[in-house]
Design a protein around this motif. Structure first.
Motif, PDB file in Angstrom:
ATOM      1  N   MET A   1      -8.410 -63.782  49.843  1.00  0.00           N
ATOM      2  CA  MET A   1      -8.378 -63.163  48.517  1.00  0.00           C
ATOM      3  C   MET A   1      -7.304 -62.071  48.493  1.00  0.00           C
ATOM      4  O   MET A   1      -7.316 -61.156  49.311  1.00  0.00           O
ATOM      5  CB  MET A   1      -9.744 -62.550  48.192  1.00  0.00           C
ATOM      6  N   ILE A   2      -6.344 -62.195  47.564  1.00  0.00           N
ATOM      7  CA  ILE A   2      -5.289 -61.197  47.457  1.00  0.00           C
ATOM      8  C   ILE A   2      -5.694 -60.124  46.449  1.00  0.00           C
ATOM      9  O   ILE A   2      -6.546 -60.338  45.581  1.00  0.00           O
ATOM     10  CB  ILE A   2      -3.945 -61.830  47.073  1.00  0.00           C
ATOM     11  N   LEU A   3      -5.065 -58.952  46.578  1.00  0.00           N
ATOM     12  CA  LEU A   3      -5.469 -57.804  45.767  1.00  0.00           C
ATOM     13  C   LEU A   3      -5.239 -58.041  44.278  1.00  0.00           C
ATOM     14  O   LEU A   3      -5.989 -57.527  43.442  1.00  0.00           O
ATOM     15  CB  LEU A   3      -4.711 -56.562  46.247  1.00  0.00           C
ATOM     16  N   ARG A   4      -4.228 -58.829  43.945  1.00  0.00           N
ATOM     17  CA  ARG A   4      -3.971 -59.112  42.537  1.00  0.00           C
ATOM     18  C   ARG A   4      -5.144 -59.839  41.895  1.00  0.00           C
ATOM     19  O   ARG A   4      -5.530 -59.556  40.750  1.00  0.00           O
ATOM     20  CB  ARG A   4      -2.691 -59.947  42.401  1.00  0.00           C
ATOM     21  N   ASP A   5      -5.740 -60.757  42.643  1.00  0.00           N
ATOM     22  CA  ASP A   5      -6.901 -61.479  42.125  1.00  0.00           C
ATOM     23  C   ASP A   5      -8.107 -60.561  41.998  1.00  0.00           C
ATOM     24  O   ASP A   5      -8.914 -60.697  41.067  1.00  0.00           O
ATOM     25  CB  ASP A   5      -7.245 -62.655  43.042  1.00  0.00           C
ATOM     26  N   ALA A   7      -7.939 -57.383  41.295  1.00  0.00           N
ATOM     27  CA  ALA A   7      -7.679 -56.574  40.108  1.00  0.00           C
ATOM     28  C   ALA A   7      -8.015 -57.343  38.829  1.00  0.00           C
ATOM     29  O   ALA A   7      -8.645 -56.804  37.908  1.00  0.00           O
ATOM     30  CB  ALA A   7      -6.218 -56.132  40.087  1.00  0.00           C
ATOM     31  N   LYS A   8      -7.627 -58.607  38.779  1.00  0.00           N
ATOM     32  CA  LYS A   8      -7.929 -59.423  37.592  1.00  0.00           C
ATOM     33  C   LYS A   8      -9.433 -59.543  37.376  1.00  0.00           C
ATOM     34  O   LYS A   8      -9.920 -59.508  36.242  1.00  0.00           O
ATOM     35  CB  LYS A   8      -7.302 -60.810  37.748  1.00  0.00           C
ATOM     36  N   LYS A   9     -10.161 -59.685  38.473  1.00  0.00           N
ATOM     37  CA  LYS A   9     -11.618 -59.810  38.354  1.00  0.00           C
ATOM     38  C   LYS A   9     -12.236 -58.511  37.863  1.00  0.00           C
ATOM     39  O   LYS A   9     -13.122 -58.531  36.996  1.00  0.00           O
ATOM     40  CB  LYS A   9     -12.207 -60.191  39.718  1.00  0.00           C
ATOM     41  N   ILE A  10     -11.778 -57.394  38.361  1.00  0.00           N
ATOM     42  CA  ILE A  10     -12.319 -56.102  37.934  1.00  0.00           C
ATOM     43  C   ILE A  10     -12.128 -55.895  36.446  1.00  0.00           C
ATOM     44  O   ILE A  10     -13.010 -55.367  35.748  1.00  0.00           O
ATOM     45  CB  ILE A  10     -11.659 -54.958  38.736  1.00  0.00           C
ATOM     46  N   GLY A  38      -9.228 -43.653  38.041  1.00  0.00           N
ATOM     47  CA  GLY A  38      -8.309 -44.683  37.585  1.00  0.00           C
ATOM     48  C   GLY A  38      -8.953 -45.661  36.617  1.00  0.00           C
ATOM     49  O   GLY A  38      -8.376 -46.008  35.577  1.00  0.00           O
ATOM     50  N   LEU A  39     -10.150 -46.112  36.943  1.00  0.00           N
ATOM     51  CA  LEU A  39     -10.844 -47.070  36.079  1.00  0.00           C
ATOM     52  C   LEU A  39     -11.240 -46.438  34.750  1.00  0.00           C
ATOM     53  O   LEU A  39     -11.155 -47.075  33.696  1.00  0.00           O
ATOM     54  CB  LEU A  39     -12.071 -47.618  36.795  1.00  0.00           C
ATOM     55  N   GLU A 134      -3.007 -49.224  46.082  1.00  0.00           N
ATOM     56  CA  GLU A 134      -2.402 -50.525  45.786  1.00  0.00           C
ATOM     57  C   GLU A 134      -3.168 -51.248  44.681  1.00  0.00           C
ATOM     58  O   GLU A 134      -2.567 -51.934  43.833  1.00  0.00           O
ATOM     59  CB  GLU A 134      -2.367 -51.371  47.055  1.00  0.00           C
ATOM     60  N   LEU A 135      -4.484 -51.095  44.671  1.00  0.00           N
ATOM     61  CA  LEU A 135      -5.298 -51.712  43.622  1.00  0.00           C
ATOM     62  C   LEU A 135      -4.976 -51.111  42.253  1.00  0.00           C
ATOM     63  O   LEU A 135      -4.858 -51.835  41.257  1.00  0.00           O
ATOM     64  CB  LEU A 135      -6.781 -51.532  43.944  1.00  0.00           C
ATOM     65  N   LEU A 136      -4.833 -49.794  42.197  1.00  0.00           N
ATOM     66  CA  LEU A 136      -4.481 -49.143  40.925  1.00  0.00           C
ATOM     67  C   LEU A 136      -3.138 -49.650  40.413  1.00  0.00           C
ATOM     68  O   LEU A 136      -2.951 -49.832  39.198  1.00  0.00           O
ATOM     69  CB  LEU A 136      -4.463 -47.627  41.101  1.00  0.00           C
ATOM     70  N   GLU A 137      -2.207 -49.885  41.324  1.00  0.00           N
ATOM     71  CA  GLU A 137      -0.918 -50.461  40.921  1.00  0.00           C
ATOM     72  C   GLU A 137      -1.123 -51.841  40.307  1.00  0.00           C
ATOM     73  O   GLU A 137      -0.519 -52.159  39.269  1.00  0.00           O
ATOM     74  CB  GLU A 137       0.016 -50.560  42.124  1.00  0.00           C
ATOM     75  N   GLU A 138      -1.949 -52.672  40.943  1.00  0.00           N
ATOM     76  CA  GLU A 138      -2.207 -54.017  40.425  1.00  0.00           C
ATOM     77  C   GLU A 138      -2.929 -53.969  39.077  1.00  0.00           C
ATOM     78  O   GLU A 138      -2.744 -54.854  38.234  1.00  0.00           O
ATOM     79  CB  GLU A 138      -3.048 -54.825  41.426  1.00  0.00           C
ATOM     80  N   LEU A 139      -3.734 -52.927  38.873  1.00  0.00           N
ATOM     81  CA  LEU A 139      -4.447 -52.763  37.601  1.00  0.00           C
ATOM     82  C   LEU A 139      -3.545 -52.198  36.508  1.00  0.00           C
ATOM     83  O   LEU A 139      -3.951 -52.131  35.344  1.00  0.00           O
ATOM     84  CB  LEU A 139      -5.652 -51.832  37.793  1.00  0.00           C
ATOM     85  N   GLY A 140      -2.348 -51.773  36.893  1.00  0.00           N
ATOM     86  CA  GLY A 140      -1.435 -51.184  35.921  1.00  0.00           C
ATOM     87  C   GLY A 140      -1.801 -49.761  35.550  1.00  0.00           C
ATOM     88  O   GLY A 140      -1.439 -49.285  34.464  1.00  0.00           O
TER      89      GLY A 140
END
Length: 319
Positions: A1-5, A7-10, A38-39, A134-140
């Motif tokens: 599972m990559i971090l981008r996926d 982020a999409k799920k969150i 962040g969220l 890195e997750l916050l980056e993927e979440l924009g």
């Protein structure tokens, strides 16, 4: 599972809870509060879960007051983010609703048991705070100074202010990005590494008075009795970096701190180069990092706890 996926799920959820491990440290608290900020900045409804407050030394962090205020999942929560915790039983929350809720497990411990519905475990990251960045980056999510304060705290605590070998070029790149927000890193360094409550300094003195060496100085051991904590009115979990002092002798490879509890001993382990602290603690049901780990040992007294630990260290050194 990559971090981008991940982020999409969150982004599919709005009612979220965030939890980390029991006996929270700087990375657990910093990661939790940084991700919560962040969220919330993108409109998510986020609860912080913990059975206990964060260490007093972290009281400068934004949202610190929320840490330890809530420990049970609300019925409307649909996602649980589990941070910096390799074992689901160590999550600092009540278990009502835990089995049913969708769980995402984010961690950097090599011993992680992959208990989430989705798991992202990067053992090459020096801290969970790096993963959160890195997750916050993927979440924009643009990282603010407040978020950076939390994440910088997590990174410097888990890297020993960049002294531990877990520090990587990625660690420093992320830290550089955090500093660009204007975060007052010198204040954080002073609060974490050059400021201690008087009672904690007294506790350090009590531990150092018990310092002993084994195996020609390669193993340092210290201990704290239950009465030490009672006399000083300090938590048995609030021992800071006391265990690290056992590594200061040049010949020392392993430092161990025993803390007396009811019927068992909490054990903190630090190592330099040759012994895997996580593997050592795993023998006793614990875990952590290669250079920093912990466990509990059931023993009738301190002597027997030391013997069990020394026997295992000797086996690992000679195998």
């Amino acid at each position: 599972m990559i971090l981008r996926d991940i982020a999409k799920k969150i982004l599919e959820f709005n009612k979220i809870a965030v939890v980390a491990h029991a006996s929270p440290d700087g990375d657990a608290v910093g990661s939790t509060l940084g991700l919560t900020l962040g969220l919330r900045s993108i409109g998510k409804d986020v609860d912080v879960l913990s059975k206990e407050p964060g260490p007093e030394v972290l009281s400068y962090l934004p949202l610190y007051a929320e840490y330890g205020e809530l420990n049970t999942l609300k019925e409307d929560r649909t996602l649980l983010l589990c941070l910096d915790c390799g074992n689901k039983d160590r999550l600092s929350m009540e278990r009502d609703g835990f089995s049913e809720i969708f769980k995402i497990n984010l961690d950097h411990h090599v011993s992680n048991e992959m208990y989430g519905d989705l798991n992202y475990v990067d053992s090459k990251s020096a801290s969970t705070a790096e993963i959160v960045y890195e997750l916050l980056e993927e979440l924009g999510v643009p990282v603010t100074e407040a978020m950076a304060e939390c994440l910088y705290t997590g990174i410097v605590m888990d890297t020993g202010s960049f002294r531990f070998p877990s520090t990587t070029s990625k660690t420093l790149r992320i830290t550089s990005k955090l500093l660009e927000t204007g975060v007052n890193f010198s204040k954080i360094q002073r609060m974490l590494f050059a400021t201690s409550p008087f009672k904690q300094v007294k506790l350090l003195g009590r531990a150092l008075m018990t310092l002993e060496s084994h195996f020609e100085g390669r193993v340092s051991m210290m201990n704290l009795e239950a009465n030490d904590f009672n006399v000083l009115s300090i938590s048995d979990r609030d021992t800071g970096d006391i265990v690290n002092y056992g590594l200061e002798p040049k010949e020392a490879e392993v430092s161990i701190l025993f803390k007396e509890a009811e019927g068992f001993f909490r054990v903190s382990v630090r190592t330099k180069e040759y012994l895997d602290a996580s593997a050592l603690c795993a023998v006793f049901g614990g875990g952590g990092h290669v250079r920093a780990a912990g466990c509990n040992i059931e023993a009738e007294d301190l002597m027997h706890a030391k013997i069990r630990m020394l026997d295992e260290i000797e086996r690992m050194m000679t195998s």
